[in-house]
Design an enzyme around this catalytic site. Structure first.
Site, short mmCIF file in Angstrom:
data_model
loop_
_atom_site.label_atom_id
_atom_site.label_comp_id
_atom_site.label_asym_id
_atom_site.label_seq_id
_atom_site.Cartn_x
_atom_site.Cartn_y
_atom_site.Cartn_z
N GLU A 38 7.15 6.50 -19.26
CA GLU A 38 5.72 5.93 -19.60
C GLU A 38 5.10 6.61 -20.69
O GLU A 38 4.53 6.09 -21.48
CB GLU A 38 4.84 5.81 -18.23
CG GLU A 38 4.36 7.11 -17.84
CD GLU A 38 3.35 7.00 -16.79
OE1 GLU A 38 2.35 6.12 -16.58
OE2 GLU A 38 3.44 7.87 -15.68
N CYS B 254 -10.70 -2.02 -18.45
CA CYS B 254 -11.90 -2.01 -19.39
C CYS B 254 -12.93 -0.94 -18.87
O CYS B 254 -13.00 -0.61 -17.86
CB CYS B 254 -12.29 -3.42 -19.15
SG CYS B 254 -11.37 -4.70 -19.25
N LYS C 124 7.70 9.18 -15.16
CA LYS C 124 6.85 10.13 -16.12
C LYS C 124 7.36 10.10 -17.35
O LYS C 124 6.84 9.89 -18.54
CB LYS C 124 6.85 11.43 -15.56
CG LYS C 124 5.73 11.92 -14.48
CD LYS C 124 4.28 11.56 -14.65
CE LYS C 124 3.91 10.30 -14.17
NZ LYS C 124 3.23 10.38 -13.14
N GLU D 156 9.80 9.73 -9.48
CA GLU D 156 8.46 9.97 -10.20
C GLU D 156 9.00 10.69 -11.70
O GLU D 156 8.43 10.29 -12.52
CB GLU D 156 7.96 11.20 -9.20
CG GLU D 156 6.78 11.67 -9.76
CD GLU D 156 5.55 10.68 -10.26
OE1 GLU D 156 5.72 9.48 -9.96
OE2 GLU D 156 4.59 11.10 -11.02
C1 F6R Z 1 2.13 6.69 -13.42
C2 F6R Z 1 0.86 6.22 -12.71
C3 F6R Z 1 0.76 4.93 -12.16
C4 F6R Z 1 -0.34 4.78 -10.93
C5 F6R Z 1 -0.32 3.43 -10.34
C6 F6R Z 1 -1.36 3.45 -9.14
O1 F6R Z 1 1.79 7.95 -13.88
O2 F6R Z 1 -0.22 6.79 -12.68
O3 F6R Z 1 1.90 4.53 -11.68
O4 F6R Z 1 0.14 5.65 -10.08
O5 F6R Z 1 -1.05 2.56 -11.23
O6 F6R Z 1 -2.69 3.83 -9.37
P1 F6R Z 1 -3.52 4.50 -8.08
O7 F6R Z 1 -2.76 5.73 -7.59
O8 F6R Z 1 -4.91 4.73 -8.96
O9 F6R Z 1 -3.81 3.53 -7.11
#
Ligand code: F6R
Length: 615
Positions: free
Chosen positions: A495, A2, A492, A488
């Site tokens: 998603e 949000c 990618k 990874e």
């Molecule tokens: C995938 C992605 C998510 C974040 C995860 C953790 O591309 O961005 O998997 O890596 O939600 O987010 P942070 O790094 O902000 O804790």
């Protein structure tokens, strides 16, 4: 997740609120709404995009000097107009509230409010907050006091902004566990969940802290804190000029933020390494002034993170153990927080997070402390985030704002930070000579150029992407330190293109997943010239023998040869220990171009949010 924008100004605030919501769209949302005070509280909500909200607002000619707006990512209650924020509160609907976060005791409070005669029109926990404020307002007759008393009863995380029909000259903002900041300007004062929403009007910001309640008028503001006293004690908060620029949050010549962020990686890495380049040495001070004394006592590392940041942690485990000889374990934050781990007080806990607001990572770090871990370190991309404030030590990756939901430049800069961590420990523990230290720094200095070269493979990746866009599944293989890079790559692709993708350690293939391989299954292999290359080649033979189509990302001088069903892209050079960083680039580009060809919403994939601030 949000997004919140609030404004009280000397001119019509509607354009500011709408522009602010547009800037917050990247966080992910499924409905949007606005309330403007102009005699009455005038509300417009929609389950469409912010652009549609703007149309509705202009049709209704909504204008005013005070207002609040919100983009909602559904948690309590389905995405629909009835559940969209702002919510009116009090049976006379004279208060409007927007909220980020989750209220854990909302059911108990809801029952109490229902017994007191409040009528609920939505399924949200936010309406509970609104009615609770209204209940207190009946007694206190002052909105700020009512917000303080209500906030003191709430359990969970919230950032809220509230306005009232009777006093349209002010807004009240409160935070606990979810980010909220104030923007200050001559023309008015503002509140938002993210600085990028307010760059259109000001760069002067105040970051609210846990338990803060702020009252803003168009010419003034003050902050109180309710941690010790329910009605609040006056506090001073630092006003600062944010470093964030409008260009950093704008697309420029790119088609998507993800594309922009992939191509920004050489600069992001150079910025992250600037301190090392200036100092010409690897000092523990990179991680904070107390780091040296903490690192001297450290006997192991525990990394806690989610998603892409977790993958960075897995790569770091290989580096930390191999380079510095420190035992390292890596855990998914949402799992760690609910098990009963044995803590060694001298194991340094490292939280990795792009946003620094991921609820599971924050909770896991707190939990690690409660289990007995003495020290913690944050590796994070947002200086004012909760994570950066929660740990003893910190390293700021300088990737700049990451707007695309799929993390790209944040990941590679995290890897750089973790490589530095491994190298600093190696130096402290006398595992590397001065000569090797300089060689490592030279390697780091070359990294931005190596990234530039790696990005030049884009045209070949575009060709590969054509073979993926109509597939339903894909496998990603890697070995050793490149297995997390395969993970990874799979994350990618799934998603943003919605193709089902799984990663396997290549040696695991014949223990099950090989059964999936046939001519319909594209298999991407990360195949650098490392000590595991020969082993990997045998695994690739196993795939080819079952008709699987191989897409191999190799180094320039790799002995792997192209043949029928074996496509090869060679990176310009072999990067040695930095190889996982470079091998990430083709995978990011592949996901991006497959998604482009499929026509999905690259920057805002369905069901996902940028910062996962709820559990
Ligand atoms: C995938 C992605 C998510 C974040 C995860 C953790 O591309 O961005 O998997 O890596 O939600 O987010 P942070 O790094 O902000 O804790």
């Amino acid at each position: 997740m949000c997004g919140i924008v609030g404004a009280v100004a000397k001119d019509n605030i509607v354009p500011v609120l709408l522009e602010g919501l547009l800037r917050l769209e990247y966080r992910g949302y499924d409905s949007a709404g606005i309330v403007v005070a102009n005699g009455k509280l005038h509300r417009v909500r929609t389950t469409e995009r912010v652009a549609e909200l703007a149309k509705l607002v202009s049709i209704e000619k909504t204008e005013g000097l005070t207002g609040i707006a919100h983009t909602r990512w559904a948690t309590h209650g389905v995405p629909c107009e009835r559940n969209a924020h702002p919510h009116f509160a009090g049976n006379d609907k004279k208060i409007a509230v927007v909220h980020n976060g989750i209220i854990e005791n909302h059911e108990v409070i809801r029952r109490r409010l229902q017994e007191a005669g409040f009528e609920f029109l939505s399924d949200t926990d936010t309406e509970v907050i609104g009615h609770l404020i209204s209940l207190h307002l009946e007694i206190t007759r002052d909105l700020r006091e009512a917000v303080c008393l209500a906030a003191a009863e709430l359990q969970g995380a919230y950032a809220i902004v509230v306005i009232e029909e009777e006093r349209p000259d002010r807004i009240i903002a409160a935070r606990n566990g979810a980010p909220l900041l104030l923007g200050l300007s001559k023309n008015g004062n503002y509140a938002a969940s993210d600085a990028s929403a307010l760059l259109q009007v000001t760069r002067r910001m105040v970051y609210l802290e846990e338990g803060d309640v702020a009252e803003l008028t168009s010419s003034n503001y003050h902050v109180i804190n309710i941690t010790k006293n329910k009605l609040g004690e006056k506090v001073r908060r630092v006003e600062l000029e944010t470093d964030l620029t409008r260009e950093a949050v704008e697309l420029g010549p790119y088609a998507h933020f993800m594309q922009k962020e992939i191509f920004e990686q050489p600069v992001a890495i150079a910025n992250t390494l600037e301190m090392v380049f200036n100092a010409h040495s690897l000092s523990p001070r990179l991680f904070g002034s107390e780091a040296e004394s903490v690192f001297q006592k450290t006997s192991g590392i525990l990394i806690l993170a989610c998603g892409t940041s977790y993958h960075a942690g897995l790569v770091a485990m290989h580096w930390l153990e191999a380079i510095s000889g420190l035992p390292c374990s890596v855990e998914i934050a949402s799992e760690y927080r609910y098990r009963e781990p044995i803590a060694n007080p001298d194991t340094l806990v490292v939280g990795i997070s792009q946003s620094g607001e991921t609820a599971d990572t924050l909770a896991a770090l707190k939990y690690a402390k409660s289990r007995g871990h003495r020290y913690s370190l944050a590796i994070c991309n947002v200086p004012e985030s909760a994570l950066m404030r929660q740990t003893d030590l910190r390293f700021l990756t300088r990737a700049g704002p990451e707007i695309g939901v799929a993390s790209t430049k944040a990941f590679t800069t995290q890897l750089v930070a973790l490589m530095l961590l491994a190298a600093v420990f190696a130096k402290l523990r006398k595992k590397i000579s001065e000569k090797l230290e300089q060689k490592l720094i030279d390697g780091l200095r070359h990294l931005p150029i190596a990234m530039q070269l790696a990005l030049q493979i884009e045209p070949q990746i575009i060709e590969w992407a054509k073979n993926f866009s109509h597939k339903r599944h894909a496998l990603f293989l890697g070995r050793g330190v490149h297995y997390p890079i395969a993970m990874e790559g799979a994350l990618k692709l799934k998603e943003i293109s919605y193709i089902h993708a799984e990663a396997y350690a290549a040696g695991e293939l014949k223990h099950g997943p090989l059964a999936l391989v046939d001519k319909e299954m594209p298999v991407v292999a990360i195949a650098p010239n490392d000590s595991l290359q020969e082993k990997l080649k045998s695994n690739l033979q196993e795939v080819r023998a079952r008709g699987g189509e191989l897409y191999v990302i190799a180094d320039a001088d790799s002995s792997i040869q192209e043949s029928e069903g074996v496509h090869i892209i060679r990176l310009a050079e072999h990067a040695g220990m930095f190889s996982p960083i470079l091998h990430t680039i083709p995978l990011q580009l592949l996901a991006y171009h497959v998604a482009l060809q499929k026509g999905t919403d690259v920057d805002k994939p369905r069901n996902l949010a940028k910062a996962v601030t709820v559990e």
